[in-house]
Design a protein around this motif. Sequence first.
Motif, short mmCIF file in Angstrom:
data_model
loop_
_atom_site.label_atom_id
_atom_site.label_comp_id
_atom_site.label_asym_id
_atom_site.label_seq_id
_atom_site.Cartn_x
_atom_site.Cartn_y
_atom_site.Cartn_z
N ALA A 198 25.00 40.74 37.33
CA ALA A 198 24.93 40.00 38.59
C ALA A 198 23.88 40.58 39.52
N GLN A 199 23.76 41.92 39.52
CA GLN A 199 22.79 42.52 40.44
C GLN A 199 21.35 42.23 40.06
N ASP A 200 21.15 41.73 38.84
CA ASP A 200 19.80 41.40 38.41
C ASP A 200 19.39 39.99 38.81
N LEU A 201 20.33 39.22 39.32
CA LEU A 201 20.05 37.84 39.71
C LEU A 201 19.58 37.76 41.16
N ILE A 202 18.64 36.89 41.39
CA ILE A 202 18.24 36.55 42.75
C ILE A 202 19.05 35.33 43.17
N VAL A 203 19.72 35.41 44.29
CA VAL A 203 20.52 34.30 44.81
C VAL A 203 19.91 33.89 46.14
N ALA B 12 14.37 37.60 37.65
CA ALA B 12 12.99 37.74 38.12
C ALA B 12 12.00 37.02 37.22
N ASP B 13 12.32 36.90 35.92
CA ASP B 13 11.38 36.24 35.02
C ASP B 13 11.52 34.71 35.03
N PHE C 29 5.28 29.40 35.30
CA PHE C 29 6.18 30.26 36.07
C PHE C 29 6.44 29.71 37.46
N ASN C 30 5.38 29.33 38.15
CA ASN C 30 5.53 28.87 39.53
C ASN C 30 6.20 27.51 39.65
N ASP C 31 6.22 26.74 38.58
CA ASP C 31 6.83 25.42 38.62
C ASP C 31 8.33 25.45 38.36
#
Length: 615
Positions: free
Chosen positions: A21-26, A111-112, A181-183
Amino acid sequence: MIHRFASTFAAGLVLAAPVLAQDLIVSHGYSNFGELKYGPDEPFSYVNTDAPKGGEISFDALGNFDSFNLYTRNGNVATGTQVMYEDIFISAADDPYGSYCYLCTTIEYPADRSYVIVNLRENITFADGTPMTAEDVKFTVDLFLEQGLPEFRSVVESYFSAVDVTGPYQVRFDFNDEAPFNDRLGLVGIWNPFSKAWFEETGARLDESTTTPFLGTGPYVLGPVDMGRSLTYVRNPNWWGADLPLNQGRHNFDSIRYEYFGDAAAAIQGFFAGEYTVRVENSSKEWATSYDVPPVERGDIIRETLPDGNISTAQGFIFNLKRDKWNDPQVRDAIRMMFNFEWSNETLFYGLYSRPASFWGGSDLAAEGVPTEGERAVLAPLVEEGLLDASILTDEAVMPPVNGADRNQPDRRTRRAALRLLNEAGWETGSDGMLRNAEGQTLDLIIIQFSPTFDRIVNPYVENLRDIGVNARLERIDRAQYIERRRSGDWDLTNQSLGQGFEPGGGLKQWFGSETAENSSRNLMALADPAVDRLIDIAIDSKDLDDVRDRLRALDRVLRAWGFWIPQWGNSEHWIASWNMFRHPDELPPLAPGVIDFWWLDAEAEAALKASGAL
């Protein structure tokens, strides 16, 4: 809005390796470049959060309509259908790079960005009161990938490895490595969900025209309709989003009406007669000459010139590159030289227009002069590979030809230069003054239009082309024929507005990519060039705003050098006339005038107009 997609993958959950969970960006939204301007569910700063609700706003439209399906090239879609639908993400008119959760509360991703989880709001309902769930979002994605516009499907259908329902109000999007990536974050927020149950019950298809709108979640539903002549969207009294903070000060009218007129002259007279109440003017002639009328003189109608901070619309004629004769750059250059904007602007446009030169005009993304060091770094590898001529590294960015304003016909030097290009391309002037190739065929050029408003602009251009021996003519046809002939490729020149955004994304492939050249309503010119394809991929992969500027300027430079576009005219302002009963915030955001979005009705002013007999 980009029209969207679907994936038909194996049933069940398709999960990647567990991620802590700590690896996820929310987050409540995202920006590829910079910080989000607004917090979760924060009202937009440019709206009047105390704006009153009520009343009607009305507009004009030209021609007629026979469909309510915006997502197909079949039929003539009614104006304004977007008000019946909502996207998962929303954008702000003062934040060009931000996207915010709207139908969702948060998104979660590593992040990826190999996958994105969308957490939907649990109180969203369709217009019939049925709940919107993750199943409806999944169904909508699948529907667009199966039946959506070809130029959309050809770009994005390979981006997803899975799109799955992972909870009643949760959808997970898994991406293939080739997905830009940006899309990726944007590709989860563009959907305006449809009701799966409604589609299954009605048997409706996304690729067919329809006289019944699809069931959406938007603030308005279809009201009274006189098919082909007028229609009204009315507020849904049970709209789920009425109390959402993001909607404070927005969607203020009880109804939005459109009146259709056969031509522009009838439309403006209808406005002065009060048949509709707001006119977004797109004719310099009308803006300059037609408003000297009693309602304006009395102040019953007010005119406003409002700033437009968007990238300017690259309106122009485009060549049909599917026809061999237009694949010769010398021929295209000669045809381009014969349109006299300066005379047109002075004589026909009352000096109110400027000529677009770039696909990113009015911004720092437009190429200017010789390439910068950053642009050269982007372009040099393509030169080394033989995909671009070395001159692109030293030449100034292509600008439209400049002619004199005193007469329509370009000067002799321009005419001689155009003829020399045509002669070098194998077109020789015959005894009858017409250009012919070695087989004796004339250089035919058909410009198609449906609006008589363009006659006074196109006919002088036709005269100039015929003067140098091009067998040019204007074919004005009805709107239905116009749509069909553009679709079938039965034209040489036609209008296209190649407007671009501040951030490079997959939409560039829909406009300019080889994969859309065979069947597209955007890449209508059928451009297919490996250098352009490479530059699009490079631009989409930008890491910061410096990359965006260098890479889009390089792409702009190459597109302009291609010469498939004859810039017409443009306007960096919004011209809006309205009966004096509408109000808007004193300071408007740079990216939208917001007439339907956040203007409101002054009921007392409306009553005064009616009491005076003016309206």
